[in-house]
Design a protein around this motif. Sequence first.
Motif, PDB file in Angstrom:
ATOM      1  N   LEU A  98      14.512 -27.101  -1.578  1.00 21.33           N
ATOM      2  CA  LEU A  98      14.371 -26.042  -2.797  1.00 21.33           C
ATOM      3  C   LEU A  98      14.779 -26.567  -3.832  1.00 21.33           C
ATOM      4  O   LEU A  98      14.028 -26.223  -4.887  1.00 21.33           O
ATOM      5  CB  LEU A  98      15.467 -24.985  -2.189  1.00 21.33           C
ATOM      6  CG  LEU A  98      15.501 -23.797  -3.213  1.00 21.33           C
ATOM      7  CD1 LEU A  98      14.200 -23.196  -3.155  1.00 21.33           C
ATOM      8  CD2 LEU A  98      16.636 -23.079  -2.756  1.00 21.33           C
ATOM      9  N   SER A  99      15.388 -27.662  -4.311  1.00 17.61           N
ATOM     10  CA  SER A  99      15.912 -28.248  -5.392  1.00 17.61           C
ATOM     11  C   SER A  99      14.390 -28.685  -6.226  1.00 17.61           C
ATOM     12  O   SER A  99      14.246 -28.759  -7.248  1.00 17.61           O
ATOM     13  CB  SER A  99      16.690 -28.916  -5.348  1.00 17.61           C
ATOM     14  OG  SER A  99      16.719 -30.119  -4.510  1.00 17.61           O
ATOM     15  N   ARG A 100      13.608 -29.702  -5.265  1.00 21.45           N
ATOM     16  CA  ARG A 100      12.582 -30.156  -5.848  1.00 21.45           C
ATOM     17  C   ARG A 100      11.595 -29.009  -5.760  1.00 21.45           C
ATOM     18  O   ARG A 100      10.742 -29.224  -6.697  1.00 21.45           O
ATOM     19  CB  ARG A 100      12.048 -31.245  -4.746  1.00 21.45           C
ATOM     20  CG  ARG A 100      10.727 -32.035  -5.088  1.00 21.45           C
ATOM     21  CD  ARG A 100      10.522 -33.111  -4.182  1.00 21.45           C
ATOM     22  NE  ARG A 100      11.267 -34.162  -4.310  1.00 21.45           N
ATOM     23  CZ  ARG A 100      11.243 -35.236  -5.323  1.00 21.45           C
ATOM     24  NH1 ARG A 100      10.189 -35.106  -6.071  1.00 21.45           N
ATOM     25  NH2 ARG A 100      11.992 -36.087  -5.236  1.00 21.45           N
ATOM     26  N   ARG A 101      11.487 -28.174  -5.297  1.00 25.06           N
ATOM     27  CA  ARG A 101      10.471 -26.988  -5.384  1.00 25.06           C
ATOM     28  C   ARG A 101      10.663 -26.167  -6.492  1.00 25.06           C
ATOM     29  O   ARG A 101       9.737 -25.768  -7.276  1.00 25.06           O
ATOM     30  CB  ARG A 101      10.639 -26.053  -3.970  1.00 25.06           C
ATOM     31  CG  ARG A 101       9.903 -24.581  -4.303  1.00 25.06           C
ATOM     32  CD  ARG A 101       8.300 -24.773  -4.489  1.00 25.06           C
ATOM     33  NE  ARG A 101       7.746 -23.361  -4.655  1.00 25.06           N
ATOM     34  CZ  ARG A 101       7.759 -22.538  -5.582  1.00 25.06           C
ATOM     35  NH1 ARG A 101       8.361 -23.165  -6.702  1.00 25.06           N
ATOM     36  NH2 ARG A 101       7.135 -21.136  -5.632  1.00 25.06           N
ATOM     37  N   ILE A 102      11.899 -25.971  -7.011  1.00 26.37           N
ATOM     38  CA  ILE A 102      11.976 -25.180  -8.147  1.00 26.37           C
ATOM     39  C   ILE A 102      11.971 -26.291  -9.344  1.00 26.37           C
ATOM     40  O   ILE A 102      11.216 -25.799 -10.547  1.00 26.37           O
ATOM     41  CB  ILE A 102      13.747 -24.787  -8.245  1.00 26.37           C
ATOM     42  CG1 ILE A 102      13.999 -23.962  -7.156  1.00 26.37           C
ATOM     43  CG2 ILE A 102      14.100 -24.084  -9.275  1.00 26.37           C
ATOM     44  CD1 ILE A 102      13.234 -22.604  -6.942  1.00 26.37           C
ATOM     45  N   ALA A 103      11.986 -27.416  -9.217  1.00 25.76           N
ATOM     46  CA  ALA A 103      11.918 -28.439 -10.397  1.00 25.76           C
ATOM     47  C   ALA A 103      10.484 -28.652 -10.491  1.00 25.76           C
ATOM     48  O   ALA A 103      10.171 -28.974 -11.938  1.00 25.76           O
ATOM     49  CB  ALA A 103      12.678 -29.694 -10.091  1.00 25.76           C
ATOM     50  N   THR A 104       9.563 -28.445  -9.583  1.00 21.49           N
ATOM     51  CA  THR A 104       8.297 -28.891  -9.799  1.00 21.49           C
ATOM     52  C   THR A 104       7.182 -27.684 -10.192  1.00 21.49           C
ATOM     53  O   THR A 104       6.395 -27.653 -10.957  1.00 21.49           O
ATOM     54  CB  THR A 104       7.705 -29.579  -8.534  1.00 21.49           C
ATOM     55  OG1 THR A 104       7.745 -28.760  -7.456  1.00 21.49           O
ATOM     56  CG2 THR A 104       8.276 -31.035  -8.728  1.00 21.49           C
ATOM     57  N   LYS A 105       7.779 -26.569  -9.640  1.00 18.09           N
ATOM     58  CA  LYS A 105       6.845 -25.388  -9.666  1.00 18.09           C
ATOM     59  C   LYS A 105       7.686 -24.039 -10.203  1.00 18.09           C
ATOM     60  O   LYS A 105       6.936 -22.931 -10.132  1.00 18.09           O
ATOM     61  CB  LYS A 105       6.470 -25.068  -8.358  1.00 18.09           C
ATOM     62  CG  LYS A 105       5.445 -26.142  -7.774  1.00 18.09           C
ATOM     63  CD  LYS A 105       4.847 -25.563  -6.357  1.00 18.09           C
ATOM     64  CE  LYS A 105       3.986 -26.776  -5.732  1.00 18.09           C
ATOM     65  NZ  LYS A 105       3.208 -26.334  -4.510  1.00 18.09           N
ATOM     66  N   GLY A 106       8.966 -24.190 -10.633  1.00 23.13           N
ATOM     67  CA  GLY A 106       9.548 -23.078 -10.864  1.00 23.13           C
ATOM     68  C   GLY A 106      10.350 -22.168  -9.830  1.00 23.13           C
ATOM     69  O   GLY A 106      10.098 -22.408  -8.657  1.00 23.13           O
ATOM     70  N   PRO A 107      10.865 -21.157 -10.442  1.00 21.36           N
ATOM     71  CA  PRO A 107      11.556 -20.108  -9.596  1.00 21.36           C
ATOM     72  C   PRO A 107      10.716 -19.672  -8.432  1.00 21.36           C
ATOM     73  O   PRO A 107       9.321 -19.298  -8.889  1.00 21.36           O
ATOM     74  CB  PRO A 107      12.227 -19.049 -10.335  1.00 21.36           C
ATOM     75  CG  PRO A 107      12.176 -19.843 -11.638  1.00 21.36           C
ATOM     76  CD  PRO A 107      11.002 -20.606 -11.872  1.00 21.36           C
ATOM     77  N   LEU A 108      11.049 -19.044  -7.470  1.00 21.21           N
ATOM     78  CA  LEU A 108      10.236 -18.275  -6.256  1.00 21.21           C
ATOM     79  C   LEU A 108      10.445 -16.788  -6.866  1.00 21.21           C
ATOM     80  O   LEU A 108      11.299 -16.327  -7.539  1.00 21.21           O
ATOM     81  CB  LEU A 108      10.932 -18.532  -5.092  1.00 21.21           C
ATOM     82  CG  LEU A 108      10.708 -19.883  -4.236  1.00 21.21           C
ATOM     83  CD1 LEU A 108      11.028 -20.816  -5.063  1.00 21.21           C
ATOM     84  CD2 LEU A 108      11.163 -19.476  -2.844  1.00 21.21           C
ATOM     85  N   SER A 109       9.507 -16.171  -6.216  1.00 21.65           N
ATOM     86  CA  SER A 109       9.479 -14.484  -6.483  1.00 21.65           C
ATOM     87  C   SER A 109       8.786 -13.677  -5.437  1.00 21.65           C
ATOM     88  O   SER A 109       8.133 -14.527  -4.371  1.00 21.65           O
ATOM     89  CB  SER A 109       8.776 -14.264  -7.836  1.00 21.65           C
ATOM     90  OG  SER A 109       7.327 -14.641  -7.787  1.00 21.65           O
ATOM     91  N   GLY A 110       8.759 -12.612  -5.248  1.00 23.38           N
ATOM     92  CA  GLY A 110       8.053 -11.705  -4.467  1.00 23.38           C
ATOM     93  C   GLY A 110       8.249 -12.097  -2.973  1.00 23.38           C
ATOM     94  O   GLY A 110       9.549 -12.057  -2.565  1.00 23.38           O
ATOM     95  N   ALA A 111       7.333 -11.993  -2.317  1.00 26.70           N
ATOM     96  CA  ALA A 111       7.564 -12.193  -0.419  1.00 26.70           C
ATOM     97  C   ALA A 111       8.135 -13.613  -0.498  1.00 26.70           C
ATOM     98  O   ALA A 111       8.783 -13.746   0.440  1.00 26.70           O
ATOM     99  CB  ALA A 111       6.052 -11.847  -0.205  1.00 26.70           C
ATOM    100  N   GLU A 112       7.787 -14.729  -1.254  1.00 29.52           N
ATOM    101  CA  GLU A 112       8.313 -15.833  -0.990  1.00 29.52           C
ATOM    102  C   GLU A 112       9.660 -16.081  -0.930  1.00 29.52           C
ATOM    103  O   GLU A 112      10.266 -16.584  -0.191  1.00 29.52           O
ATOM    104  CB  GLU A 112       7.371 -16.886  -1.925  1.00 29.52           C
ATOM    105  CG  GLU A 112       8.078 -18.531  -1.844  1.00 29.52           C
ATOM    106  CD  GLU A 112       7.285 -19.273  -2.674  1.00 29.52           C
ATOM    107  OE1 GLU A 112       7.126 -20.388  -2.260  1.00 29.52           O
ATOM    108  OE2 GLU A 112       6.851 -18.809  -3.640  1.00 29.52           O
ATOM    109  N   LEU A 113      10.250 -15.330  -2.204  1.00 36.26           N
ATOM    110  CA  LEU A 113      12.025 -15.221  -2.236  1.00 36.26           C
ATOM    111  C   LEU A 113      12.250 -14.440  -1.090  1.00 36.26           C
ATOM    112  O   LEU A 113      13.550 -14.826  -0.723  1.00 36.26           O
ATOM    113  CB  LEU A 113      11.982 -14.621  -3.598  1.00 36.26           C
ATOM    114  CG  LEU A 113      13.470 -14.325  -4.095  1.00 36.26           C
ATOM    115  CD1 LEU A 113      14.281 -15.757  -3.893  1.00 36.26           C
ATOM    116  CD2 LEU A 113      13.614 -13.791  -5.303  1.00 36.26           C
ATOM    117  N   ARG A 114      11.842 -13.362  -0.831  1.00 34.48           N
ATOM    118  CA  ARG A 114      12.208 -12.673   0.298  1.00 34.48           C
ATOM    119  C   ARG A 114      12.236 -13.218   1.580  1.00 34.48           C
ATOM    120  O   ARG A 114      13.232 -13.308   2.358  1.00 34.48           O
ATOM    121  CB  ARG A 114      11.357 -11.139   0.578  1.00 34.48           C
ATOM    122  CG  ARG A 114      12.121 -10.376   1.543  1.00 34.48           C
ATOM    123  CD  ARG A 114      11.164  -9.009   1.420  1.00 34.48           C
ATOM    124  NE  ARG A 114      11.762  -8.092   2.529  1.00 34.48           N
ATOM    125  CZ  ARG A 114      11.409  -8.142   3.884  1.00 34.48           C
ATOM    126  NH1 ARG A 114      10.289  -8.945   4.200  1.00 34.48           N
ATOM    127  NH2 ARG A 114      11.681  -7.199   4.596  1.00 34.48           N
TER     128      ARG A 114
END
Length: 761
Positions: A98-114
């Motif tokens: 999750l840390s790499r995902r946020i660092a490379t593509k930014g925060p999650l939102s919508g259905a992905e965050l849920r």
Amino acid sequence: MSLRAGDPAEIGGYPLEARLGSGGMGTVFLARTGSGRPVAIKLIHPQFAADDEFRIRFRQEVAAARRVSGAFTAAVVDAAPEAEQPWMATTYIQGPTLSRRIATKGPLSGAELRRLAIGLAEALRDIHRVGVVHRDLKPSNVVLSPEGPRVIDFGISRAVDQQTLTVTGRVIGTPPFMSPEQLQAPREVGPRSDVFSLGTLLAYAATGQGPFDAESPYIVAYQVVHGEPSLEDVPVALRTVVESCLAKEPNRRPSADELLVLLRDLPADLGQTDAWGVDAGRTRDVITQHHLATPATPAPATPSTPAPETPTTTPTTTPAGRDTESADTPLSRRPRRRWRPVLVAAVAVTVAAIGGGVAALTAGGFGGNSGGGKGNSLAAPGAALPDGFEPWRKTVPGGRPDIPDELRCVVRGDALFCGGGSVVATRIRASDGSRMWTAKSPGVPANGMHLVGATDDTVLGYRFAAQDAPQDPRSEVVAIDANNGRELWSVPSGAQSTAVTGRTQDAVVVGSDVVTVDASNSRFEARDAHSGQVAWTSPFPAGTQCAPVPVGPQLVAMCAKDAEVDAFAVRHPTLYPVDRASGALGRPITVNGPAVPMGVANGRLVLLQVRLGGTESDRYNGVARVDTASQKVTYSRLAKTYTGTPGMADSTVYVSGQTGLVTAFDPATGRKKWSRQTGVEGASGPVAGADALYFSSATGRVVALSPDDGKPLWTTNPQADGLTGELDMSPRVTLAGRAVIVAAAKNTLFAFDAQKPPKLG
């Protein structure tokens, strides 16, 4: 990442294909099973393979990972924790953290965050159902696989029914994602600590920032404990759930099962950040229905994780007089829980407060078992057993059955007086363990707070307020008639001794008097222990806070500036001799700090110096000796920096390590006398008997060592389920002549003849 020169070709028969990453403790490789299935192998760095403490922790990691292997974690395929270089193989999970995902593509939102939120709640549900608390849930320990999030790395997890090295006085974790109780009272960390961490993780996933982010890990930790989370950028539907997870009190947070219900009720796209949106109102109603409407009846806590705010039933006060086994003495006034100050550092967090001894000085050391009159913590050569003695084992019920704490005891003839946890004090016959009376405490105790001490006719202990009695003092010193268990008097107590001295010794018995710190932490108060009549009061020097330190029959005040106490970093302590008759403070004696009072050797106060900037793995590095008459301070440097639980007996300083290594030092020179490896992990001590030193752990495992060279004389089996690897606990052994009386976890006491110890087997 390709293999490097020097990397092994295979581990445990598994051919290696690539490096997946490397951290402070080990390297993770991609490998294959015989059938071609990919696995991830964690290989521990060679320098840690020789560390006994680390091996214990790694064995616990393997056991915890095996216990929770399932759909939401990485299943253990194979492991060799006893190998020359330990390793563990788990199923390989494809996907970024999750840390790499946020660092490379930014925060999650919508259905992905849920989906992330629900998947992590499901993971926690499964982890908690098998009795494990992860304790290090953070973005780098979450892998986003195609099947959903997986939780990895159980390196500091804790199984409720297993022992742990992470204990009072030492906390390990990552500050931005730790719970308040993890920073303040690690023994109280339970499943809802993981829920708090999940709340911080979800805020991070939604915004790219933690809800308590600050420039310094120290400030982060302070914000976690005292501050309000920053959640304005979290989608409002999710925000309300996250807010419930981030409640400061554990039992006001939802359980993993309750959290899963709340998250499943969220809208598919989580809505927007409009605080007035329809989704927000719906979510808030759901939370009220499922959780917040019933704060008085939270889900039951696991045995090792008492919920500080769980309301307790008010005890019924019995008439004054002798109280028997069937009618313990509930004391009517009840103080509130006291939190200890914390000092934190990034990743490996060390609590500055040392849960040390609380009884008065005995036999040259602190944490002994005597307060005034004749102490019996030294068994003289030829000492006899108490009349009619037979080995015994008892458990003393307290005011809070959900708190499996420990007791500490002092002997007066055939009477054994003990206190600690949810027991203010109890009187027990040393000969057979039968209880005469017990005075209970209804509140949640502070870690390391046990019995204050005793005189010939009075026992003094601590009482903590129940959570439903906010009008009562948070903590009190209580005097009890030694003969009949009747409460004589009580007084509110201050709570800064740990920050000042590194010892939880807020009150001390000196002769027939007890010296306490007033509730406002502004002055000493001396009283006759039995009558409670005030003999004198003595204000602290301006701008300081102080704690009482007994020096044989004398008394000194150890003080520190308010700023240093508030910052949890006392580096310039000052000692003041105290006139026993008037309380007047003498000339100040400055000591290089931090320093922890240990006891008296050749008439001088001995202090162990704490390495500045050190961690629990490199703590004590010097000895200071203070002559209060001449005001002279002399220093000696230890040959190396030691960690463990310090103690003192017969003018010798001892440090007992987490893995059972005991080292003896000459306080006059700092030179090592001897060092011995024992089989008792996390032992506290010593207590000196006839030709033996006794060390014991929370499990009740006791080792007797020769004072001359540390040679083990005998070792007993454990007697209770307790924590191993504990640091800075006061001695658990008390001697009644030749009888060895041992305190262990869950208010367990047992006794045996020193010449006939229980046999191993």
